[in-house]
Design a protein around this motif. Structure first.
Motif, PDB file in Angstrom:
ATOM      1  N   THR A   1       0.829  -1.205   0.000  1.00 35.91           N
ATOM      2  CA  THR A   1       0.000   0.000   0.000  1.00 35.91           C
ATOM      3  C   THR A   1       0.862   1.254   0.000  1.00 35.91           C
ATOM      4  OG1 THR A   1      -1.699  -1.182   1.250  1.00 35.91           O
ATOM      5  CG2 THR A   1      -1.858   1.213   1.201  1.00 35.91           C
TER       6      THR A   1
ATOM      7  N   SER B   1      -6.166  -7.447   7.603  1.00 32.48           N
ATOM      8  CA  SER B   1      -6.422  -6.142   6.994  1.00 32.48           C
ATOM      9  C   SER B   1      -6.384  -5.031   8.037  1.00 32.48           C
ATOM     10  CB  SER B   1      -7.785  -6.142   6.288  1.00 32.48           C
ATOM     11  OG  SER B   1      -7.806  -7.098   5.244  1.00 32.48           O
TER      12      SER B   1
ATOM     13  N   PHE C   1       0.555   0.416   8.300  1.00 38.00           N
ATOM     14  CA  PHE C   1       0.863   1.313   7.187  1.00 38.00           C
ATOM     15  C   PHE C   1       1.694   2.502   7.663  1.00 38.00           C
ATOM     16  CE2 PHE C   1      -0.161   5.219   4.886  1.00 38.00           C
ATOM     17  CZ  PHE C   1       0.188   4.871   3.595  1.00 38.00           C
TER      18      PHE C   1
ATOM     19  N   SER D   1      -6.188   3.796  -1.983  1.00 35.31           N
ATOM     20  CA  SER D   1      -5.712   3.231  -0.715  1.00 35.31           C
ATOM     21  C   SER D   1      -5.582   4.310   0.351  1.00 35.31           C
ATOM     22  CB  SER D   1      -4.371   2.515  -0.917  1.00 35.31           C
ATOM     23  OG  SER D   1      -3.369   3.417  -1.353  1.00 35.31           O
ATOM     24  N   CYS D   2      -5.119   5.495  -0.044  1.00 32.11           N
ATOM     25  CA  CYS D   2      -5.021   6.606   0.912  1.00 32.11           C
ATOM     26  C   CYS D   2      -6.413   7.034   1.379  1.00 32.11           C
ATOM     27  CB  CYS D   2      -4.289   7.792   0.284  1.00 32.11           C
ATOM     28  SG  CYS D   2      -2.522   7.520   0.013  1.00 32.11           S
TER      29      CYS D   2
ATOM     30  N   TYR E   1      -9.110   5.199   1.486  1.00 32.19           N
ATOM     31  CA  TYR E   1      -9.669   4.154   2.346  1.00 32.19           C
ATOM     32  C   TYR E   1      -9.161   4.289   3.780  1.00 32.19           C
ATOM     33  CZ  TYR E   1     -10.231  -0.453   4.467  1.00 32.19           C
ATOM     34  OH  TYR E   1     -10.528  -1.475   5.342  1.00 32.19           O
TER      35      TYR E   1
END
Length: 495
Positions: free
Chosen positions: A92, A244, A251, A445-446, A448
């Protein structure tokens, strides 16, 4: 009659007012951003860093509190599959790292995402991005400095059995807190290193990065001797949902690679070395994270991480039966976190340098001394961060830095898409593979991860943005260099 004629002539010669919509959307061409590097109004930064130093800056900003503390939070959620969660988080982060690599090679400016936004989406978006980066870098330094103080206290207790009094290690509002002296001290020490010069600061950071890499390799070498197959079963006890969730937490262990892009004007060969430094640091950090996670969950049952505050230092004590390695590891953690403070503070000053050169903040932030160091910039921002670390409970403000970072990452991915469409002819030493898919995935992705933040964090972030807009329309838009040039240009040359 003459007065009327003179007035009419002045009105005819006066520049026609430019609409606010045009003013907030004005961009700086990529060529101009590149030409302006080394041409600051108060002097220029010195190009003194090669690939090794740039890579160390990126690793120094990334490899810090995350791996030393966040593993204990992620293992209870993902179980042994935390290794997979690190891979997912790394992929990610890689989307945005690829975007940074392409743009850093094209636009080697100190402003990082701020400069990229200025070249593609206009002045207002650039200001918002820079304002977010002020929050991200400034509060991150303060938060990391607070963490450094905790490790110093832990190291002191391990060595002497004595802890510093809470009144001197906690801010007002915390239990028994008066002032956090260690947090302020490490920020001032980082300032002192930066004021000596970037070459010396880069050397010091490189030494600290080598030490913390060595400490983590030491952990892997010791813990892996105690790895047992049974500790990996069940591998995914809480299913993919747990992996997840852990990936979203992990992250933020990868945030920091963008610090290399703030060194664009102090790199000897930025077009070649910046993309390489960003990608090389990502590879090293991801590999080390996965190795540490493998050794940690393999050495002790994963359930321990949820029952106690199991840290890497405690794992070493359990594996070896002696606290000596915990002391060594704690000392390495102190050095590791100090390097994060140094590099992130450096990145903050360089972003402010770029914004000041563009006129969006006062000129004092872009004045440099004979050593090519933005001295007053460094002193002012250090004073602010030291007070923040020593006296302010960070709370939701620290959480809001995550949104600020993700917002900047999303804008960098958008900038890649804009330049690919509008300026396809520009030379690119590095190109994001599989574009436009990869940048789009970076944006999604950012977004989310931003949407997964709590309401309180969003409120704090919203208040910060509102304050930034007031400053922009009240000061920055009027004092922008582009505004001054548009006002001075003959009316026929203006849109």
């Amino acid at each position: 009659m003459q007065l009327v004629e003179d007035t009419a002539q002045k009105q005819a010669a006066a520049p026609a007012p430019t609409g606010i919509g045009t003013r907030i959307k004005r961009c700086k061409p990529v060529e101009r951003l590149v030409d302006e590097t080394g041409q600051g109004q108060g002097g220029s930064l010195r190009r003194s860093m090669g690939l090794a130093q740039l890579t160390m800056i990126s690793i120094g900003a990334t490899l810090g509190t995350g791996i030393f503390v966040v593993l204990g939070e992620a293992v209870p959620v993902a179980g042994p599959a935390v290794i997979l969660a690190f891979v997912i988080a790394g992929i990610t982060a890689l989307f945005s790292a690829l975007a940074y690599a392409e743009l850093a090679g094209m636009i080697p400016a100190s402003g990082s995402a701020y400069s990229y936004s200025y070249a593609t989406m206009g002045e207002l978006v650039a200001w918002v991005c820079g304002w977010c980066l002020m929050l991200t870098y400034g509060v991150s330094v303060a938060a990391v400095a607070v963490g450094w103080g905790e490790y110093i206290n832990q190291l002191l207790f391990l060595v002497t059995g004595i802890s510093l009094p809470e009144g001197l290690t906690q801010p007002p509002g915390a239990e028994g807190g008066i002032i956090n002296i260690p947090a302020a001290v490490v920020v001032v020490l980082a300032m002192a290193a930066l004021l000596v010069g970037i070459r010396e600061s880069a050397w010091l950071n490189s030494v600290m990065v080598v030490i913390k890499l060595g400490v983590l390799v030491m952990f892997v070498a010791i813990a892996i001797t105690a790895v047992q197959d049974g500790n990996f079963a069940p591998f995914m006890p809480l299913g993919m949902a747990g992996v997840s969730a852990a990936g979203a937490t992990l992250f933020f262990s990868y945030i920091g690679f963008d610090a290399a892009s703030t060194a664009g004007e102090e790199a000897k060969n930025p077009q070649r070395d910046l993309p390489r430094a960003i990608m090389l640091s990502m590879i090293i950090v991801t590999a080390l994270y996965c190795l540490v996670a493998f050794a940690a969950v393999g050495a002790v049952p994963w359930g321990i991480f949820g029952e106690t505050e199991a840290t890497l230092a405690q794992i070493l004590t359990e594996v070896t039966g002696t606290p000596i390695w915990s002391v060594v590891f704690a000392a390495g953690a102190v050095i590791a976190i100090a390097s994060v403070v140094l590099v992130v503070l450096y990145g903050q000053t360089r972003i402010l340098f770029a914004m000041s050169r563009d006129g969006l903040i006062p000129k004092i932030f872009s004045k440099v001394d004979a050593n090519g160091t933005p001295r007053w910039n460094t002193i002012i921002i250090t004073a602010f961060i030291a007070v923040l670390a020593a006296l302010v409970p960070l709370g939701h403000l620290a959480d809001a830095t995550s949104i600020g970072t993700l917002f900047a990452f999303a804008l960098v991915n958008v900038a890649v898409l804009v330049l690919r469409r509008n300026r396809p002819e520009l030379p690119r030493n590095f190109r994001v593979p599989f574009a436009p898919l990869t940048p789009v995935l970076g944006v999604l992705s950012c977004a989310y991860l931003m949407l997964s933040m709590g309401v309180a964090t969003w409120v704090t972030f919203g208040l910060w943005l509102a304050a930034g807009l007031v400053i922009y329309f009240g000061y920055s838009m009027r004092n922008s260099r582009l505004e001054a040039e548009a006002t001075a240009a003959p009316a026929e040359q203006r849109p």
